[in-house]
Structures are given as C-alpha cells and as structure tokens.
Design an enzyme around this catalytic site. Structure first.
Site, PDB file in Angstrom:
ATOM      1  N   ASP A  34       0.820  -1.212   0.000  1.00  0.00           N
ATOM      2  CA  ASP A  34       0.000   0.000   0.000  1.00  0.00           C
ATOM      3  C   ASP A  34       0.855   1.265   0.000  1.00  0.00           C
ATOM      4  O   ASP A  34       2.049   1.225   0.298  1.00  0.00           O
ATOM      5  CB  ASP A  34      -0.907   0.018   1.245  1.00  0.00           C
ATOM      6  CG  ASP A  34      -2.174  -0.790   1.005  1.00  0.00           C
ATOM      7  OD1 ASP A  34      -2.449  -1.124  -0.161  1.00  0.00           O
ATOM      8  OD2 ASP A  34      -2.878  -1.075   1.986  1.00  0.00           O
ATOM      9  N   LYS A  56      -0.803   2.747  -6.322  1.00  0.00           N
ATOM     10  CA  LYS A  56      -0.651   3.513  -7.555  1.00  0.00           C
ATOM     11  C   LYS A  56      -0.373   2.517  -8.666  1.00  0.00           C
ATOM     12  O   LYS A  56       0.635   1.826  -8.643  1.00  0.00           O
ATOM     13  CB  LYS A  56       0.573   4.430  -7.434  1.00  0.00           C
ATOM     14  CG  LYS A  56       0.274   5.886  -7.695  1.00  0.00           C
ATOM     15  CD  LYS A  56       1.551   6.654  -7.720  1.00  0.00           C
ATOM     16  CE  LYS A  56       1.555   7.720  -6.633  1.00  0.00           C
ATOM     17  NZ  LYS A  56       2.905   8.250  -6.433  1.00  0.00           N
ATOM     18  N   MET A 171      -7.018   9.390   9.838  1.00  0.00           N
ATOM     19  CA  MET A 171      -7.593  10.004   8.632  1.00  0.00           C
ATOM     20  C   MET A 171      -8.492  11.195   8.971  1.00  0.00           C
ATOM     21  O   MET A 171      -9.545  11.376   8.359  1.00  0.00           O
ATOM     22  CB  MET A 171      -8.401   8.962   7.836  1.00  0.00           C
ATOM     23  CG  MET A 171      -7.564   7.806   7.323  1.00  0.00           C
ATOM     24  SD  MET A 171      -8.557   6.480   6.622  1.00  0.00           S
ATOM     25  CE  MET A 171      -9.018   5.577   8.089  1.00  0.00           C
TER      26      MET A 171
HETATM   27  C1  LIG Z   1      -6.063   3.864   5.885  1.00  0.00           C
HETATM   28  S1  LIG Z   1      -5.456   4.310   7.461  1.00  0.00           S
HETATM   29  C2  LIG Z   1      -4.372   2.962   7.732  1.00  0.00           C
HETATM   30  C3  LIG Z   1      -3.992   2.798   9.180  1.00  0.00           C
HETATM   31  C4  LIG Z   1      -3.004   1.672   9.392  1.00  0.00           C
HETATM   32  N1  LIG Z   1      -3.605   0.390   9.092  1.00  0.00           N
HETATM   33  C5  LIG Z   1      -2.433   1.646  10.806  1.00  0.00           C
HETATM   34  O1  LIG Z   1      -2.691   0.692  11.555  1.00  0.00           O
HETATM   35  O2  LIG Z   1      -1.705   2.571  11.163  1.00  0.00           O
HETATM   36  C6  LIG Z   1      -4.373   5.625   7.027  1.00  0.00           C
HETATM   37  C7  LIG Z   1      -4.248   6.645   8.142  1.00  0.00           C
HETATM   38  O3  LIG Z   1      -3.403   6.130   9.151  1.00  0.00           O
HETATM   39  C8  LIG Z   1      -2.679   7.175   9.751  1.00  0.00           C
HETATM   40  N2  LIG Z   1      -1.246   6.930   9.551  1.00  0.00           N
HETATM   41  C9  LIG Z   1      -0.673   5.887   8.933  1.00  0.00           C
HETATM   42  N3  LIG Z   1       0.668   5.943   9.041  1.00  0.00           N
HETATM   43  C10 LIG Z   1       0.947   7.060   9.748  1.00  0.00           C
HETATM   44  C11 LIG Z   1       2.138   7.661  10.227  1.00  0.00           C
HETATM   45  N4  LIG Z   1       3.347   7.124   9.996  1.00  0.00           N
HETATM   46  N5  LIG Z   1       2.037   8.793  10.956  1.00  0.00           N
HETATM   47  C12 LIG Z   1       0.844   9.336  11.238  1.00  0.00           C
HETATM   48  N6  LIG Z   1      -0.330   8.818  10.805  1.00  0.00           N
HETATM   49  C13 LIG Z   1      -0.274   7.694  10.082  1.00  0.00           C
HETATM   50  C14 LIG Z   1      -3.146   8.469   9.094  1.00  0.00           C
HETATM   51  O4  LIG Z   1      -4.224   8.979   9.847  1.00  0.00           O
HETATM   52  C15 LIG Z   1      -3.607   7.949   7.755  1.00  0.00           C
HETATM   53  O5  LIG Z   1      -4.511   8.843   7.145  1.00  0.00           O
END
Ligand SMILES: C[S@@+](CC[C@H](N)C(=O)[O-])C[C@H]1O[C@@H](n2cnc3c(N)ncnc32)[C@H](O)[C@@H]1O
Length: 248
Positions: A34, A56, A171
């Site tokens: 992803d 992508k 998100m």
């Molecule tokens: C579709 S969700 C996936 C979450 C992922 N499965 C997890 O457990 O972290 C995507 C969101 O996770 C958060 N996110 C993922 N990686 C991040 C990071 N390194 N720092 C801050 N927020 C992050 C953000 O809010 C982003 O919009």
C-alpha cells in the site's frame, strides 16, 4: 496453491517491523503493498520478488478493493508466498478484515501478521502516552474519514466525545473542522488539548500541538497536512515533558 500473508508494516520506522513480518518479506515471491508503507520497509523485500504497488498502478490513484482481492487470488494460485503488505496494522482501518474474508471465501489459505498501528506509535514517538494513571484510563480509536458512512453507520461523535478520556483519530485531517465542531457540540471543552502527528516514527515526523478551539486555525496557518494521527485529551500535555526523549 500458495498462501497469502496479510502483514502489518508498522508506521514507518523499520525497527518497528515485526520479526515475523520481516522474515516473510525476505522470502516472499510476490509483495503487494500500500501507499503508506515506508521506503525503509520496502527495502527489506526479497529482491527477486515481484513487487506491486496497489496504491498507484496504471496511472490510477489506487487499485479498487475488488481488483486487489482478485490480484491476491490470482497470485496465490501459482506463487508460494504472497505478502499483502499494509501500513501499520492490517486490521486497524486497513481493510485487512475485508480482504481476509474475501480470500477465505475464495478458498485461499491466509494468515494475518499484526503490525504496530500508527495510532499507538505516532503519539508514542511524539512523547504522548495514550493512557496515564493520572490523566486517562481509556482510549478510543476512530476514523475521521466520513465516507466510512457509505458502508456502515456514521461515526457517532456524541458518543465518542463522552466515551473515553483519550481519543485517537485516523484520517482526520481533511475533516478536522467538522470533527471539532461535532466534539464541541457534544460538550467537549474548546480548551481540550489536541496533538496532530504527521509521518509518525519517520525521520520527517512533524507535530502540531494546540487546543480543540484553535487547532483548525493552526492547521490552516501552518499548512499542516495528512497523513497524521490526531490525539485528543489531557495526555497530550505530557508532550511538553516527554517529547525530549523521542527515539532517534
Ligand atoms: C487507511 S489508514 C491505515 C492505518 C493503518 N492500518 C495503521 O494501523 O496505522 C491511514 C491513516 O493512518 C494514519 N497513519 C498511517 N501511518 C501514519 C504515520 N506514519 N504517521 C501518522 N499517521 C499515520 C493516518 O491517519 C492515515 O490517514
């Protein structure tokens, strides 16, 4: 028939990848990953493996969920180890549950390898413990992405506001004005501390610390952007003491 492993890549710092997940990346035949998986984690993939960016492809923004599932089924039919690599944890706002159900229904052997979710790791690296005996004994993880309402009941912000002492929002940046309005209408004080942590655990990590009543203005002024985790609650005040001890 091969086997599909739904592997959590963690939030970005390669040191936070599980040993089990790393081992699978090293011997994978195919890896479908992803958009939020960090380059440092992608560097762990077996160089001989086929690598497919599901975030992508063919000039499009991302593969549709059905296309991804179809691809996983197709690859599992003639490759032994197929890794579906997802940012953070596959089952936390990562559609891992949906993919796993589809694979089971298609008769494909599948296993999940949990990862460290960004909702825990990003605040931790910013010096914000989600619980603390003096400030918070409960945490809620919630999506701020309102299109979730297309698939299931919308987020009940009234309940979230009163449900626990710490609120962790994934998100949530694009919808922040709406979320703040909903939480304050539900009775949360405009002085409640809030932290936004962008690219948590990565070298480019950024934080914005403020209060519920003024955070939207701060985001606009600074141009703060997604992807970020929002943390709301008194535990955010620990940032002023603990952010000095951030991992290096
Ligand atoms: C579709 S969700 C996936 C979450 C992922 N499965 C997890 O457990 O972290 C995507 C969101 O996770 C958060 N996110 C993922 N990686 C991040 C990071 N390194 N720092 C801050 N927020 C992050 C953000 O809010 C982003 O919009």
């Amino acid at each position: 028939m091969g086997k599909v492993y739904l592997v959590g890549a963690g939030p970005g710092d390669p040191g936070l990848m599980t040993l089990k997940g790393k081992g699978l990346l090293e011997c994978a035949d195919v890896v479908i990953y992803d958009a939020l998986v960090s380059p440092a984690i992608l560097a762990m993939i077996n160089p001989q493996a086929e690598q497919i960016n599901a975030g992508k492809r063919m000039g499009r923004h991302s593969l549709l969920q059905e296309e991804t599932t179809h691809l996983l089924i197709e690859k599992a039919q003639d490759r032994a180890i197929v890794v579906r690599l997802k940012g953070g944890d596959p089952f936390i706002f990562g559609r891992g549950g949906e993919e796993m159900v589809d694979l089971v229904k298609a008769g494909i052997s599948v296993e999940v390898v949990p990862g460290i979710t960004s909702g825990i790791a990003a605040p931790a690296y910013a010096g914000i413990p989600l619980t603390h005996r003096l400030h918070s004994s409960s945490v809620t993880f919630v999506t701020g992405h309102e299109s979730a309402g297309k698939y299931r009941p919308q987020v009940n912000w009234q309940a979230i506001a009163h449900g626990s002492e710490t609120i962790v929002i994934y998100m949530g940046i694009h919808n922040l004005p709406y979320i703040v309005e909903q939480l304050s209408t539900a009775g949360l004080s405009l002085e409640t501390p809030i932290a936004l942590v962008r690219w948590g655990t990565r070298p480019e990590q950024e934080e914005l610390i403020g209060e519920l009543g003024t955070i939207v203005e701060q985001v606009e002024k600074t141009g703060f952007e997604a992807p970020a985790i929002a943390v709301i609650g008194q535990v955010v005040n620990m940032h002023s003491i603990l952010s000095e001890c951030r991992p290096v």
